[in-house]
Write an enzyme that holds these catalytic residues in place. Structure first.
Site, mmCIF file in Angstrom:
data_model
loop_
_atom_site.group_PDB
_atom_site.id
_atom_site.type_symbol
_atom_site.label_atom_id
_atom_site.label_comp_id
_atom_site.label_asym_id
_atom_site.label_seq_id
_atom_site.Cartn_x
_atom_site.Cartn_y
_atom_site.Cartn_z
ATOM 1 N N ARG A 190 4.545 4.424 1.558
ATOM 2 C CA ARG A 190 4.407 3.024 1.181
ATOM 3 C C ARG A 190 3.040 2.870 0.510
ATOM 4 O O ARG A 190 2.014 3.222 1.103
ATOM 5 C CB ARG A 190 4.457 2.145 2.426
ATOM 6 C CG ARG A 190 4.228 0.700 2.081
ATOM 7 C CD ARG A 190 4.118 -0.149 3.310
ATOM 8 N NE ARG A 190 3.948 -1.539 2.918
ATOM 9 C CZ ARG A 190 3.217 -2.408 3.587
ATOM 10 N NH1 ARG A 190 2.582 -2.045 4.685
ATOM 11 N NH2 ARG A 190 3.123 -3.641 3.181
ATOM 12 N N HIS A 224 5.351 -7.237 -0.254
ATOM 13 C CA HIS A 224 6.580 -7.156 0.553
ATOM 14 C C HIS A 224 7.802 -6.847 -0.327
ATOM 15 O O HIS A 224 8.926 -7.161 0.041
ATOM 16 C CB HIS A 224 6.890 -8.482 1.290
ATOM 17 C CG HIS A 224 5.941 -8.848 2.377
ATOM 18 N ND1 HIS A 224 5.585 -10.150 2.632
ATOM 19 C CD2 HIS A 224 5.293 -8.098 3.298
ATOM 20 C CE1 HIS A 224 4.751 -10.193 3.651
ATOM 21 N NE2 HIS A 224 4.545 -8.951 4.073
ATOM 22 N N ASN A 275 3.580 5.154 6.403
ATOM 23 C CA ASN A 275 2.922 3.888 6.078
ATOM 24 C C ASN A 275 1.509 3.985 6.640
ATOM 25 O O ASN A 275 1.290 3.800 7.839
ATOM 26 C CB ASN A 275 3.712 2.741 6.723
ATOM 27 C CG ASN A 275 3.148 1.375 6.390
ATOM 28 O OD1 ASN A 275 2.068 1.272 5.790
ATOM 29 N ND2 ASN A 275 3.857 0.342 6.780
ATOM 30 N N ARG A 303 -3.435 -15.678 7.823
ATOM 31 C CA ARG A 303 -3.863 -16.051 6.466
ATOM 32 C C ARG A 303 -3.486 -17.491 6.166
ATOM 33 O O ARG A 303 -2.418 -17.959 6.562
ATOM 34 C CB ARG A 303 -3.208 -15.144 5.422
ATOM 35 C CG ARG A 303 -3.584 -13.697 5.538
ATOM 36 C CD ARG A 303 -3.043 -12.909 4.335
ATOM 37 N NE ARG A 303 -3.071 -11.482 4.613
ATOM 38 C CZ ARG A 303 -1.987 -10.713 4.657
ATOM 39 N NH1 ARG A 303 -0.792 -11.205 4.404
ATOM 40 N NH2 ARG A 303 -2.110 -9.431 4.949
ATOM 41 N N GLU A 312 12.348 -1.807 5.891
ATOM 42 C CA GLU A 312 11.521 -1.265 4.818
ATOM 43 C C GLU A 312 11.508 0.257 4.816
ATOM 44 O O GLU A 312 11.483 0.882 3.765
ATOM 45 C CB GLU A 312 10.092 -1.835 4.935
ATOM 46 C CG GLU A 312 10.053 -3.312 4.563
ATOM 47 C CD GLU A 312 8.756 -4.009 4.947
ATOM 48 O OE1 GLU A 312 8.641 -4.432 6.111
ATOM 49 O OE2 GLU A 312 7.880 -4.147 4.094
#
Ligand code: AMP
Length: 401
Positions: A94, A183, A10, A244, A387
């Site tokens: 990823r 996601h 990742n 965010r 993940e």
């Protein structure tokens, strides 16, 4: 010898997270992280899980991703897990943005690289870093399959009614403006794990997945397929997140530009990095926010209330989108650990069949578990996301012989 290991990478703009798995039993052989790449004080932390040895840390300058991956390869080699091993089957990457094009994990070739590059304008922060990781890994092992697993892929099943913004179609299409969602690896994994927890196949259940980490998103999953998700063109849309804003009136941007005399870049930074929980109360860690609330801090309480209000609106919206809901699953850092968030998110939703059992809600654990009262119409569950395992599983399924 059959190659059964998968290295999951990742790659961020200044970091690389990695995990090496053996797909015979999905066991973790090693994991680690290189941070602050390009600085004088880069840091590598490596944990050789296979040997049961403790973590090793190293601090010093690591100039670029190439040097970072070489350092990782050296650490792996110390435990006999080097990247030159014939047991390594593939490297799974990823990749944040796969656009409309990539609906599945994909073995990377020049055409795939070109398409990931073409998507940079819609993922300027993420795709360049992901590409660097892929190029570096390919240079180290050119003979090995490199697989891209896209954050957007799970959401490509969204119907047009959910994927399109109500703006001029020609303008939107010319600039690839649509709702992609992110996601996806987590939403895919958690929706399937939730079905399993209910003793059902993914095709038999409708699930609302709430991925609440520092970034946060919700999805409506109908019979195993995503039909709506809260993030859009970029990860900025939707829920209140650590830094965010999530949903705002787009006119906030024009207003801040015209009246506040802020530049587009300043507004971008404001909404992505200085908003959400940190903008509302100065903290983006839910543990710290709960601690402040317990001490009577009003700003922390307001931030929590805004976070919950938005979350509840999405639960209601996705309930309506799905029509029938079998389960609501909480996952990621906040979703897995913050019992007060789970309690508050479903409070007052008894008429929708949603409730949490106070005792079950406070039990901690690493396994998927139900927190709704026995016999509840809708199951409420805590389902830890994974993940890396999902990326490794998808990668291995594509390359195993
Ligand atoms: P993630 O992005 O999934 O790693 O989630 C990170 C976030 O999870 C942190 O910023 C915290 O807000 C939250 N978190 C982690 N552990 C806990 C905990 N024990 N209680 C409440 N929130 C937590």
């Amino acid at each position: 010898m059959t190659a059964t290991r998968v290295l999951v990478l990742n790659s961020g703009s200044s970091s690389v997270k990695y995990q090496l798995l053996d797909m015979r039993d999905s066991s973790r052989l090693a994991n680690g992280l290189v941070e602050r790449i390009g600085e004088q004080s880069s840091r590598l932390r490596h944990t050789p899980l296979a040997t049961g040895g403790g973590s090793r840390e190293w601090t010093g300058p690591i100039a670029d991703h190439d040097a970072a991956l070489k350092a990782v390869a050296e650490e792996l080699a110390k435990d006999g897990l080097g990247l030159d091993s014939p047991e390594l089957a593939a490297i799974g990457h990823r990749v944040v943005h796969g656009g409309k094009h990539f609906t599945e994990p994909t073995v990377i070739d020049d055409a795939v690289l070109a398409e990931i590059e073409r998507l940079i304008p819609v993922a300027p922060l993420h795709n360049p870093a992901n590409l660097t990781g892929i190029r570096t890994a390919t240079a180290l092992r050119p003979d090995l399959p490199q697989v891209a697993v896209f954050d957007t892929a799970f959401h490509t099943t969204m119907p047009e009614a959910a994927a399109r913004y109500a703006i001029d179609v020609e303008t939107a299409d010319a600039h690839r403006v649509r709702r992609y969602g992110f996601h996806g690896t987590s939403h895919a994994y958690v929706s399937r794990a939730t079905a399993k927890l209910l003793g059902k196949a993914p095709e038999e259940v409708n699930v609302i997945v709430l991925h609440l980490g520092n970034g946060a998103s919700a999805s409506a999953v109908e019979k195993g397929r995503c039909v709506d998700t809260s993030m859009g063109l970029t990860p900025l849309e939707g829920l209140v997140m650590g830094t965010r804003s999530g949903d705002t009136d787009p006119a906030v941007i024009f207003h801040l530009a015209r009246v506040g005399e802020m530049s587009i870049d300043e507004i971008d930074t404001l909404l992505n990095k200085k908003s959400g929980l940190i903008g509302l109360c100065g903290d983006n860690d839910m543990r710290e926010i709960r601690r402040r609330i317990d001490e009577g801090d009003e700003r922390a309480k307001l931030a929590f209330d805004i976070y919950i209000h938005r979350l509840k609106k999405y639960i209601g919206a996705y309930y309506a989108v799905l029509g029938h809901v079998d389960a609501v699953a909480f996952t990621a850092g906040v979703g897995e650990n913050a019992a007060p968030v789970r309690e508050a998110a479903v409070a007052g939703l008894g008429s929708l069949g949603l409730a949490v059992d106070d005792e079950l809600n406070t039990v901690r654990g690493d396994e998927p578990r139900l927190i709704s009262p026995a016999g509840a119409r809708v199951a409420v569950a805590v389902v830890p996301t994974d993940e890396e395992l999902e990326i490794a599983t998808q990668t291995y399924a594509l390359v195993k012989r």
